[in-house]
Each structure stands twice: as C-alpha cells, then as structure tokens.
Write an enzyme that holds these catalytic residues in place. Sequence first.
Site, PDB file in Angstrom:
ATOM      1  N   ASP A  79       0.820  -1.200   0.000  1.00  0.00           N
ATOM      2  CA  ASP A  79       0.000   0.000   0.000  1.00  0.00           C
ATOM      3  C   ASP A  79       0.871   1.274   0.000  1.00  0.00           C
ATOM      4  OD1 ASP A  79      -2.445   1.360   0.302  1.00  0.00           O
ATOM      5  OD2 ASP A  79      -2.279   1.374   2.492  1.00  0.00           O
ATOM      6  N   GLY A 189      -6.817   9.348   7.865  1.00  0.00           N
ATOM      7  CA  GLY A 189      -6.935   9.584   9.295  1.00  0.00           C
ATOM      8  C   GLY A 189      -8.321  10.058   9.699  1.00  0.00           C
ATOM      9  N   HIS A 218      -9.463   5.679  -0.568  1.00  0.00           N
ATOM     10  CA  HIS A 218      -8.534   5.640   0.571  1.00  0.00           C
ATOM     11  C   HIS A 218      -9.104   6.492   1.698  1.00  0.00           C
ATOM     12  CE1 HIS A 218      -4.789   3.658  -0.889  1.00  0.00           C
ATOM     13  NE2 HIS A 218      -5.485   3.744  -2.011  1.00  0.00           N
ATOM     14  N   THR A 243      -6.759   3.762  10.145  1.00  0.00           N
ATOM     15  CA  THR A 243      -6.775   4.432  11.456  1.00  0.00           C
ATOM     16  C   THR A 243      -7.752   3.786  12.440  1.00  0.00           C
ATOM     17  OG1 THR A 243      -6.256   6.487  10.311  1.00  0.00           O
ATOM     18  CG2 THR A 243      -6.955   6.686  12.601  1.00  0.00           C
TER      19      THR A 243
END
Length: 294
Positions: A79, A189, A218, A243
């Site tokens: 990744d 995040g 993503h 996350t």
Amino acid sequence: MSLNEYLKQATDNGWAIGHFNASELDQMRSILDACKDASSPAMIGTSEGESKHLGLAEAVALRDAFRIKYGIPVFLNADHHKSAEAAIKAIDAGYDSVHIDLSSFPMEENIAGTKMVVDYARQRESRIKNQESRISVEGELGYLRGESKIHHEKIEVKPEDYTKVDQAKEFVARTGVDRLAIVIGNIHGIAPSHPHLDVQRVLDIRRAIPNSVALVLHGGSGIPDGEVEEVIGVGIANVHINTELRVAYVHGMKRGFELYPNEVSMYKLDQEAIKAMKLVVKEKLKLFGAVNKI
Ligand code: G3H
Ligand code: ZN
C-alpha cells in the site's frame, strides 16, 4: 479467482472489497478471522512503514500460511509505495498487488513511474502464467491529505486536490493500471470534520474509464457510513481502512494491560486487541456489502 476478478464483480454488483492495513501477525489474524466469518475475500495492506516493520518476505510467507489455514482468498497489497523501486521489491517478494503512489509528482512523472511498475508486473506474470498470479496494480491521482492517525485539527481539502475526470481517463489509458485511487473529499486519518464526499465525481470518473478498472477510496476511517454506502453504490469497489483499526487495536492493548496488571505473557495480553480489531473489520465488511462474496 484473482483480485482483479473480485474487483470486477464488486464494480458490477455495487459492493466493495475491504482493504485493511496490518503490521503485526495478530492484526492479520483479526482481519482474517472477520473475513472468514463473513465469507469475504481478504485484502491485507502494508504501507511502506508497515512493510519495513513486518518484512516483505515475512508478510508473503504469512499470507501463504493463512491461505491454507483459513481456506479463503487472501491478497497482499503493498500500500502507498512511493517509488517504482519500492513497488518492484514488493512484486519480487511475491505480493499479489501493489499501490504505486506517485501522486505527489507532476502528472507526466506519475504516469511514467506508474507505467514502469505496470510493465514490470505484466512481465513477471508472463513468466508465471497462471491467472491466479495476476498482479493487480493501483495508481493514484489527486492530492490525498493527512496520514493514518487522529488529527486534532481540521484538514482543509482544496478544490485542486480533487481528481479531475479528464486526467483520470488519460492516466488509466496511458498506464494500464488495474485500480485507480481517487480524491473526492477523503483524507487519511480521523479529523474533526471533513467535506461530504463528491458522489457526482465518482460517477463521472466511473463513466470515463473502462469497467475493468476498479475505483479505490482511501482514507476510509471516520467517514459516515451513509457516505461510504453512497460512493460504493456509484462505483467505488475497494475501501481502505487503517486508522480505525489502529485505534481499536491500541485501545484493546491498553485494556489488556489494565485488566491483567500482573500478566507478562504477550499472547494473553493482546487478546483484547485482537478482539477489538476484529469487531471493526466485521462491521466494515457489512457496510461494504462484502459478506458472502466468496
Ligand atoms: O491506505 C490506507 C488507507 O487509505 C487508510 O486510511 O487511515 O483514514 O483509514 P485511514
Ligand atoms: Zn491510503
């Protein structure tokens, strides 16, 4: 079936394969336990940092062992590998998939480097000659802000960060990628707030590129479920989560230390972490419509 074949099914039928990051054996177990229970193909990702920590050869050996043990499709993705060299190392180590992320470079450099990796993957496959060995290559276009952590300040996504439809079309045609990561208001995040995902842009990009190329979201952590469902409904076939897994795992670890203050066996202490992370993966698989897809 190869990863690309699963992705095509997901694109055609409006569901998404979950991509879950891991840097530890136990985290892989959490992902695979959840995927096995859900009868979902498993896609495990290691970022460059996670790959270094785990080791490329070790990750591949674990994937092979887990394929036998769990009896479900397990795909390993390198990744966000930020150079052709790093992506090629992962291909050589036996990864099923690479995400060559040159999105911080100007378009022409991004295309040249991404195409180099696609060509390398195709050469390697022709030596192996087995459909299952097809290496799936992902490219990225647009500026994806943030990193996989808790952000305490708002991250501003600027209009120029978004993936442009005409550029996506050109990028796919010139590189030959199997998957394209796009920027549609997503960030890496969990942040105090983020823009509503641009559903129309997903639709427009989906229409502009061949159906055999999967669209990837993503930064899947912290996005409201309804928005994730919406973009899967219009063509996102692969959603990345990191996350939320990290948070669940570390909180589980802390809980283990609190519950058993005198325990010194790691394999007993980390059970809470494994359980907590598995729960998150399970919920995401349901959200992505990835249950019973093997
Ligand atoms: O490639 C990894 C993902 O995009 C993870 O994003 O940390 O926001 O879940 P996330
Ligand atoms: Zn990502």
